[in-house]
Design an enzyme around this catalytic site. Sequence first.
Site, short mmCIF file in Angstrom:
data_model
loop_
_atom_site.label_atom_id
_atom_site.label_comp_id
_atom_site.label_asym_id
_atom_site.label_seq_id
_atom_site.Cartn_x
_atom_site.Cartn_y
_atom_site.Cartn_z
N GLU A 178 0.80 -1.22 0.00
CA GLU A 178 0.00 0.00 0.00
C GLU A 178 0.84 1.28 0.00
O GLU A 178 0.79 2.07 0.96
CB GLU A 178 -0.96 0.00 1.18
CG GLU A 178 -1.89 -1.20 1.19
CD GLU A 178 -3.02 -1.11 2.22
OE1 GLU A 178 -3.04 -0.15 3.01
OE2 GLU A 178 -3.89 -1.99 2.21
N GLU A 390 -5.07 -8.50 0.91
CA GLU A 390 -5.68 -8.14 2.19
C GLU A 390 -7.17 -7.95 2.00
O GLU A 390 -7.60 -7.29 1.04
CB GLU A 390 -5.12 -6.83 2.75
CG GLU A 390 -3.80 -6.95 3.45
CD GLU A 390 -3.34 -5.63 4.06
OE1 GLU A 390 -4.18 -4.81 4.49
OE2 GLU A 390 -2.11 -5.44 4.10
C1 FCB Z 1 -4.39 -1.97 5.59
C2 FCB Z 1 -2.99 -2.23 6.12
C3 FCB Z 1 -2.94 -3.26 7.19
C4 FCB Z 1 -4.10 -3.15 8.16
C5 FCB Z 1 -5.40 -3.08 7.41
C6 FCB Z 1 -6.63 -3.01 8.31
O1 FCB Z 1 -4.45 -0.70 5.04
O2 FCB Z 1 -2.16 -2.63 5.07
O3 FCB Z 1 -1.70 -3.17 7.84
O4 FCB Z 1 -3.91 -2.08 8.99
O5 FCB Z 1 -5.39 -1.97 6.56
#
Ligand code: FCB
Length: 488
Positions: A178, A390
């Site tokens: 990210e 994620e």
């Molecule tokens: C993302 C992050 C991760 C976590 C999630 C909820 O943006 O990459 O580390 O904090 O959100």
Amino acid sequence: MTSVRTESAPADVSVRDFPAGFLWGAATAAYQIEGAVDVDGRTPSIWDTFSRTPGRTAGGDTGDRATEHYRRYRQDVRLMSELGLGAYRFSVSWPRVQPTGRGPAVERGLDFYRRLVDELLEHGIEPAVTLYHWDLPQELEDVGGWPARNTAGRFADYAALVADALGDRVRLWTTLNEPWCSAFLGYGSGVHAPGRTDWTAALRAAHHLNLGHGLAVEALRAILPREARIAVSLNLHEVRPLTQSAADREAARRIDAVGNRVFTGPMLNGAYPEDLLADTAHLVDWPELVHDGDLATIARPIDLLGVNYYNPTVASALPDGQAPDSAAAASDAGHGDGAQSPFAGCADVLFHRAPGRRTAMGWPIDPSGLSDLLLRVHREHPGLPLMVTENGAAFEDRPTPEGAVHDPERIDYLRGHLDAVRRAIAAGADVRGYFLWSLMDNFEWAYGYGKRFGLYYVDYATQTRTAKDSARWYAEVIRRGALPDPRA
Ligand code: FCB
């Protein structure tokens, strides 16, 4: 059991299946779980400094102890094994491996990751390494951080050190996690480390993160065996205009430019989008920032794109006559309450949280955003394999007096989003795997320990891990390679 798939089977049996070989994983990040911030030669990262600065994190929480994974990693790998995980995505802490951000590696730091990888492999779990999940060595921030060009080269050197140490055993590599958050939350709205509020610095950081990614891909390719796969994980915003008015569509276009295409443009198309350059020309001298050859470096081919998704982003134009209030507008984008919008140059764009169910983060629950996003990336970059790196949700989990943790909302969230992945695959997207965020509750950045995303509940006083109902549910999904019937 081919009979399950006969024509007389209920239509929803086979459609709940995921492709053979689909990788089922869970994800974490170093600073959120490791603790042990001052042992074996580790020095502070920007997150140590930031979280120790009063007022920066909820309750003044820091990652000093976190979930003590540095000590308890064997136990945590056993939890992964109980889930039946095919892969585990974790990040390497840069200041643990190369404390000053330059020079040789600290072997004791690397040894931790060697042991972790060995433990994973012994349990038949594929390690997926993320090289940078936001913990820049503080010494590099002190000489300019990501807005300084030099940091990109430092990152590639560090990537090479890790590849030298783990390249014989790790097949799946991610350069950055990210980079949007690193650049725009770290240097734009200031809700993440290092907490600067300067849109020019944020855009410069974005370019140097892009460049660092490209240089790291080059370094990794030179070291890793041919079968290694290299990715980057982007939190692409699924941007939707509030209405179909020209003004709202224009607002959504600008957010898409500075929220998504600032990375996908150079990384996947070899150029910054013209509209982004025009939108931000008053903030950045792009011809000075982007040197000859940078774009070719940034566009080095990757093998997989990691997509991180939590919720859609709804944008609109400021109504006529309303004065921009950048901070208020931005807080509705779900990226925390900063001094100004993280979206550089977009103080006049409003964000709207869709009505309906939300997670404990206040993020609207809308799985359609995930399928739309995967299909869009697939359409725009055909032939590029995707991986959800994620996805998950925080809820107000509480153990019962008997010690169980019932989290039906999380199961519901996961079912909806996995179904969205499956639909995207059915519609043609080449999605190779899914990493749930997160294996266990952990330090949720500026929100501290109050937001729980884990499959395992962590009692921070005793460091006890307890499987939530969602852990058992996910294990069942993995075992079947399909979503269980919700009526069962
Ligand atoms: C993302 C992050 C991760 C976590 C999630 C909820 O943006 O990459 O580390 O904090 O959100």
